[in-house]
Design a protein around this motif. Structure first.
Motif, short mmCIF file in Angstrom:
data_model
loop_
_atom_site.label_atom_id
_atom_site.label_comp_id
_atom_site.label_asym_id
_atom_site.label_seq_id
_atom_site.Cartn_x
_atom_site.Cartn_y
_atom_site.Cartn_z
N GLY A 246 57.01 61.90 87.87
CA GLY A 246 56.36 61.21 86.75
C GLY A 246 55.34 60.21 87.22
N LEU A 247 55.63 59.50 88.31
CA LEU A 247 54.65 58.57 88.88
C LEU A 247 53.42 59.31 89.38
CD1 LEU A 247 56.94 56.07 90.81
CD2 LEU A 247 55.33 55.48 89.00
N GLN A 248 53.62 60.51 89.91
CA GLN A 248 52.45 61.30 90.33
C GLN A 248 51.56 61.62 89.15
OE1 GLN A 248 53.62 64.79 92.56
NE2 GLN A 248 54.33 63.60 94.32
N VAL A 249 52.17 61.95 88.00
CA VAL A 249 51.38 62.23 86.80
C VAL A 249 50.66 60.96 86.33
CG1 VAL A 249 51.47 63.01 84.39
CG2 VAL A 249 52.93 64.11 86.10
N ILE A 250 51.37 59.83 86.33
CA ILE A 250 50.77 58.56 85.92
C ILE A 250 49.55 58.23 86.78
CG2 ILE A 250 51.13 56.04 85.93
CD1 ILE A 250 54.01 56.62 84.94
N ASN A 251 49.62 58.56 88.07
CA ASN A 251 48.54 58.22 88.99
C ASN A 251 47.45 59.28 89.09
OD1 ASN A 251 49.11 55.57 90.23
ND2 ASN A 251 51.03 56.54 90.83
N SER A 252 47.70 60.47 88.58
CA SER A 252 46.70 61.53 88.72
C SER A 252 46.12 61.99 87.38
CB SER A 252 47.29 62.74 89.46
OG SER A 252 48.41 63.27 88.74
N THR A 262 46.80 51.28 81.18
CA THR A 262 46.62 50.89 82.59
C THR A 262 45.15 50.84 83.00
OG1 THR A 262 46.82 53.21 83.32
CG2 THR A 262 48.84 51.91 83.22
N TYR A 263 44.26 51.00 82.02
CA TYR A 263 42.83 51.16 82.31
C TYR A 263 42.24 49.93 83.02
CZ TYR A 263 38.11 53.00 81.50
OH TYR A 263 36.85 53.50 81.66
N GLN A 264 42.75 48.75 82.67
CA GLN A 264 42.18 47.52 83.21
C GLN A 264 42.82 47.09 84.54
OE1 GLN A 264 39.52 46.24 81.76
NE2 GLN A 264 39.66 47.75 80.12
N ILE A 265 43.83 47.81 84.98
CA ILE A 265 44.53 47.41 86.20
C ILE A 265 43.69 47.79 87.42
CG2 ILE A 265 46.64 47.68 87.58
CD1 ILE A 265 48.06 48.47 84.98
N LYS A 266 43.39 46.81 88.24
CA LYS A 266 42.56 47.06 89.42
C LYS A 266 43.46 47.46 90.60
CE LYS A 266 39.05 45.55 87.03
NZ LYS A 266 38.29 46.49 86.23
N LYS A 267 44.17 48.55 90.43
CA LYS A 267 45.08 49.01 91.47
C LYS A 267 44.99 50.52 91.53
CE LYS A 267 49.83 48.40 93.06
NZ LYS A 267 51.19 47.93 92.71
N GLN A 268 44.78 51.05 92.72
CA GLN A 268 44.55 52.49 92.85
C GLN A 268 45.81 53.30 92.58
OE1 GLN A 268 42.65 53.04 96.71
NE2 GLN A 268 40.69 53.26 95.69
N VAL A 269 46.95 52.84 93.10
CA VAL A 269 48.19 53.59 92.94
C VAL A 269 49.24 52.69 92.29
CG1 VAL A 269 50.04 54.87 94.10
CG2 VAL A 269 47.68 55.01 94.97
N LEU A 270 49.73 53.11 91.12
CA LEU A 270 50.76 52.35 90.42
C LEU A 270 52.13 52.78 90.93
CD1 LEU A 270 49.45 52.53 86.74
CD2 LEU A 270 48.94 50.83 88.49
N ASP A 271 53.05 51.82 91.08
CA ASP A 271 54.41 52.14 91.47
C ASP A 271 55.36 51.82 90.33
OD1 ASP A 271 54.75 49.38 91.50
OD2 ASP A 271 54.59 49.22 93.68
N ILE A 272 56.65 51.99 90.57
CA ILE A 272 57.63 51.83 89.50
C ILE A 272 57.65 50.39 88.98
CG2 ILE A 272 59.74 51.18 90.76
CD1 ILE A 272 59.53 54.14 88.31
N THR A 273 57.34 49.42 89.84
CA THR A 273 57.29 48.01 89.42
C THR A 273 56.18 47.81 88.39
OG1 THR A 273 58.10 47.33 91.58
CG2 THR A 273 57.06 45.63 90.23
#
Length: 566
Positions: A246-252, A262-273
């Motif tokens: 699911g995290l892979q889907v969230i990130n891809s 998550t559009y405004q988050i300046k982070k390339q890869v989101l984790d469970i946190t």
């Protein structure tokens, strides 16, 4: 805080695993502590696969649920997908409804109003189904105790399929199918799925019936991962596999609604946190402040621009939620002090005008302050409603069950529950709850505990070790971020206080003549006196990465520090 170092596992198992994986003993120790004792188990842990998911038809009543849904489609019946108003419920409703709508149009959704209808299946919701000619209701993340509601629906020729993960009562509702791995007569191999997870098993079973593969369903896993993270279920077995992919889907390729959040988050890869602290609170805010329908609309929207509009509205809900929980927390803390209730075994507060949507968050805040099983009550219609939160190691659900004679309704888990009672029963319940807790809780549990995986020395902290730890992700209950302890370390001489209120502690620490490592302790500025003048101290910490000006280095994220004598 209590520091509790986990007992060392069987040395032979550790040595055998270390040899099989060609890793150091301390790495193997971390794995064996998590129940991973063989090469094959480690391979499954480090390389999750969708093939590790169980056959959904192993779940009791799954065949009945799928048959009834297929019959409804053949007969062109109207299907209502019903779910709770929290993250688990709204993601589950979005998942099942959007899957069914991909090949059948006569599907609608229903989220009960938190204030008008309360938690779970409602008579108002059934009346809505009856008035609008729905003959099948699929209930998600609720319903396992809704015996009267299901009987009421049956009188109106409405069938129920219940998909729940909460503990059943003595009797089950008379539904066409009751999907709940916690049923005593269900032999499904994994019983820690969340409500959205049960919903995913349902669409997996329908998909299997329609010759779809698991790969055809991966687009729904962003919803499942979000629910797993938000509902704080164990990050083991199927949950870990579903969260990993699911995290892979969230990130891809996330659905537009999650992308908008998550559009405004300046982070390339989101984790469970990030899911727990950024995505989940915003989805929850809709049901807390306005209506859970807004969350379902966001999560089911396929147009990104429209999803952004929904996300903006939900962001405002979240801002309002923050203001409310801050104000109510201040009032609740004041009430506890005024009533001099700090000495008891429980924290129970009530104010009739507190916003029902945030009392669960307030309960968590109070528990962080006093570390007691906590209940926050407010008025809900002609009754009182409460959210319960518990300390590590104490089952608040069982405590509520022991007080059931005073309650109208209750449900939940070991650490979080909800309940309603008549106003005239409040005082008696409060007294009974304090009595039950005082007689059954180990007093040691009333001190916050840091569970330390392992004592290590600084030379063991290497980039390779950190890379291995990162492969333990996604983290969650029963697979938490490893916490380490090192003794006799010292700051090299320039400890700093940071933050606008100088509440954070920044150190550069060594152990003997080891290489120095940066360390940061959020909210630990009050411990500055323990580290000045190169005084030796012990530290409990996680190993983390710090990125500054394009340079990545290892840092320790401190959880607690104490002098050598304490």
């Amino acid at each position: 805080m209590r520091w509790k170092v986990k007992s060392k596992p069987d040395p032979q198992k550790v040595t055998e695993l270390a040899n099989a994986l060609n890793v150091e003993d301390y790495v193997a120790t971390l794995l064996v502590q998590r129940g991973i004792e063989t090469f094959d188990a480690a391979k499954d842990f480090f390389r999750p696969s969708l093939d590790h998911l169980h056959d959904p038809y192993l779940m009791k009543d799954m065949d009945k649920a799928v048959s009834r849904i297929e019959l409804a489609i053949v007969k062109q019946e109207k299907i209502l997908v019903f779910g709770d108003y929290d993250v688990d419920g709204t993601t589950a409703v979005s998942l099942v409804s959007s899957y069914l709508k991909s090949y059948y149009s006569d599907v609608a959704t229903y989220i009960p109003d938190r204030y008008d209808e309360g938690y779970g299946i409602s008579f108002k919701g059934i009346d809505y189904a009856d008035d609008n000619d729905f003959s099948l209701i699929i209930a998600l993340d609720c319903g396992i105790k809704s015996i009267d509601h299901v009987a009421y629906a049956k009188e109106r020729n409405i069938d129920f399929i219940i998909c729940d993960h909460h503990r059943p009562g003595e009797f089950l509702p008379d539904a066409v199918a009751v999907l709940d791995p916690k049923r005593d007569d269900c032999n499904y191999p994994y019983d820690e799925l969340c409500g959205c997870g049960i919903g995913f098993k349902l669409i997996q079973a329908i998909g299997k019936n329609r010759n779809q593969t698991i790969e055809d369903l991966t687009e729904y896993l962003d919803l499942v991962a979000t629910a797993i993270a938000a509902d704080i279920v164990p990050m083991t077995g199927e949950n870990r596999v579903l969260a990993y992919f699911g995290l892979q889907v969230i990130n891809s390729n996330p659905r537009p609604g999650i992308k908008a959040l998550t559009y405004q988050i300046k982070k390339q890869v989101l984790d469970i946190t990030d899911v727990v602290f950024i995505i989940a609170p915003r989805i929850n805010a809709a049901g807390r402040i306005k209506h859970g329908n807004h969350a379902v609309e966001l999560l089911s929207e396929f147009d990104f621009e429209q999803a952004q509009q929904f996300a903006l509205e939900i962001e405002k809900n979240n801002t309002d939620r923050k203001e409310l929980d801050k104000q109510i927390t201040i009032e609740a803390l004041s009430q506890i002090k005024q009533n001099n209730e700090i000495e008891g075994f429980t924290t129970v507060v009530y104010q009739e005008n507190w916003h029902k949507g945030v009392i669960g968050i307030v309960a968590s805040r109070l528990m962080e302050t006093y570390y007691r099983p906590t209940l926050v009550f407010t008025k809900s219609g002609d009754k009182l409603a409460a959210s319960a939160r518990s300390v590590k190691g104490f089952d608040v659900y069982n405590a509520l069950e022991a007080c059931a004679e005073h309650l109208e309704q209750f449900g939940g888990h070991m650490y979080a529950a909800g309940l309603t009672l008549k106003a005239e029963n409040y005082a008696a319940f409060k007294q009974a709850f304090e009595k039950v807790v005082s007689e059954t809780i180990d007093p040691e549990l009333l001190l916050p505990e840091i569970s330390i995986d392992l004592e290590i020395d600084f030379p063991q902290i290497t980039p390779k070790f950190l890379r291995i730890i990162n492969q333990f992700e996604p983290f969650g209950p029963l697979n938490m971020t490893p916490i380490f302890m090192s003794k006799n370390i010292y700051d090299t001489g320039f400890p700093k206080l940071m933050g606008a209120d100088q509440s954070h502690l920044k150190l550069f620490v060594k152990q003997n003549n080891s290489q120095g490592i940066a360390a940061i302790g959020f909210g630990m500025g009050n411990k500055l006196n323990l580290v000045t003048n190169k005084k030796p101290f012990d530290a409990a910490y996680c190993i983390d990465e710090n990125e500054w000006n394009g340079t990545v280095s290892i840092q320790l994220r401190l959880r607690d520090i104490k002098n050598n004598e304490s």
